[in-house]
Design an enzyme around this catalytic site. Sequence first.
Site, short mmCIF file in Angstrom:
data_model
loop_
_atom_site.label_atom_id
_atom_site.label_comp_id
_atom_site.label_asym_id
_atom_site.label_seq_id
_atom_site.Cartn_x
_atom_site.Cartn_y
_atom_site.Cartn_z
N ARG A 43 -7.36 2.19 5.92
CA ARG A 43 -6.61 0.97 6.17
C ARG A 43 -5.32 0.95 5.37
NH1 ARG A 43 -4.27 -3.34 3.64
NH2 ARG A 43 -5.94 -3.23 2.09
N ASP A 44 -5.42 0.73 4.09
CA ASP A 44 -4.24 0.61 3.25
C ASP A 44 -3.46 1.92 3.20
OD1 ASP A 44 -2.35 -0.23 1.44
OD2 ASP A 44 -3.77 -1.10 0.04
N HIS A 103 -7.89 -4.14 -6.94
CA HIS A 103 -7.20 -3.32 -5.94
C HIS A 103 -5.86 -2.97 -6.57
CE1 HIS A 103 -6.00 -2.22 -1.73
NE2 HIS A 103 -4.81 -2.46 -2.25
N HIS A 147 -2.36 -0.64 -7.23
CA HIS A 147 -1.35 0.31 -6.76
C HIS A 147 -0.69 0.94 -7.99
CE1 HIS A 147 -1.06 -0.57 -2.31
NE2 HIS A 147 -1.93 -1.48 -2.74
N CYS A 167 2.18 -1.60 1.30
CA CYS A 167 2.14 -2.78 2.17
C CYS A 167 3.45 -2.87 2.94
CB CYS A 167 1.94 -4.05 1.34
SG CYS A 167 2.00 -5.57 2.31
N ASN A 212 -1.66 3.45 -3.38
CA ASN A 212 -2.79 2.97 -4.17
C ASN A 212 -3.10 3.93 -5.30
OD1 ASN A 212 -4.29 0.69 -2.43
ND2 ASN A 212 -3.44 2.22 -1.04
#
Length: 299
Positions: free
Chosen positions: A12-13, A203, A205, A236, A245
């Site tokens: 996803r990310d 989460h 980065h 993002c 990330n």
Amino acid sequence: MTEVLLTEVVLRDGFQDEPITVPSHEKVRLARGLVDAGVRSLEVGSFVSARRVPQMADTGEVLRTLLDAPAVLHTLVFTERGARQAIEAGARSVRLVVSASDGHSAANAGVPTDAALDRLAACAALLTEAGVAIEASVATAFVCPFDGDTDPDRTADVAARLGRLGARVVHLADTIGAARPGQLRATVAAVRDELPDVPLGLHLHNTYGRAAANAWEGLSLGIRRFDSALGGLGGCPFAPGASGNVATDDLVDFFHREGIATGIDVDKLAALRDQVGLAVGHRLDSALSAIPAVPAALH
């Protein structure tokens, strides 16, 4: 021995900010390889506008194909429509996402934070009725690319509202990788004052190279859930300056050398990292991806 749970977010990310769209069958093949390597929690996509994020248009298909996998499969939801799509696809665990800052919320969700939270209340009601487990993520929990530093009390208030919607875990996201350990400490303390009984996750980065320091700080604060993306992929599309990330391969290596268990096979992970590089067609950002081989003395 201390044990942590890593949620792999490369599907996803990791892929959402790539200029190409990774085919569904490649996502599924990578997901099954990650589960085989010991990954117990996997973020497989997000139910969002295919026009705004075309890389996630196949989330329902990918999720349905992986429902037999022996891992917790998460999908992200921002709207009631997304919640319905997740339920229809057979989702068993969903993360509701909201930004702590109005600036990022407007860019990411199209509405200010309060309106986004009101919208998520309808999502939570649908998901609860369908028996879907709810987790939550607070984006820009520490720093916003539009509004600057996020007040810890603001993040705590947003997290508390998510807790009241039924979130069983709340993840705090350093969306643009600008958080500092001291800032993380203050925000975690504020959130715990509001949600003393809800487990927290991070989460992280790595835009400014602080992800490992923030992960270590999180560990010292008792956090045992971390999101990461294989090879350090990610970003993002609605947060200027956001980079990848914290890399799963780097984080697993770091944790293992400190005697912290992840349950993940590092050799299998390295082979899968090469597959990610081939899928996106460029070099990856993890430190280990730049090393031809780990010296024998360090094994």
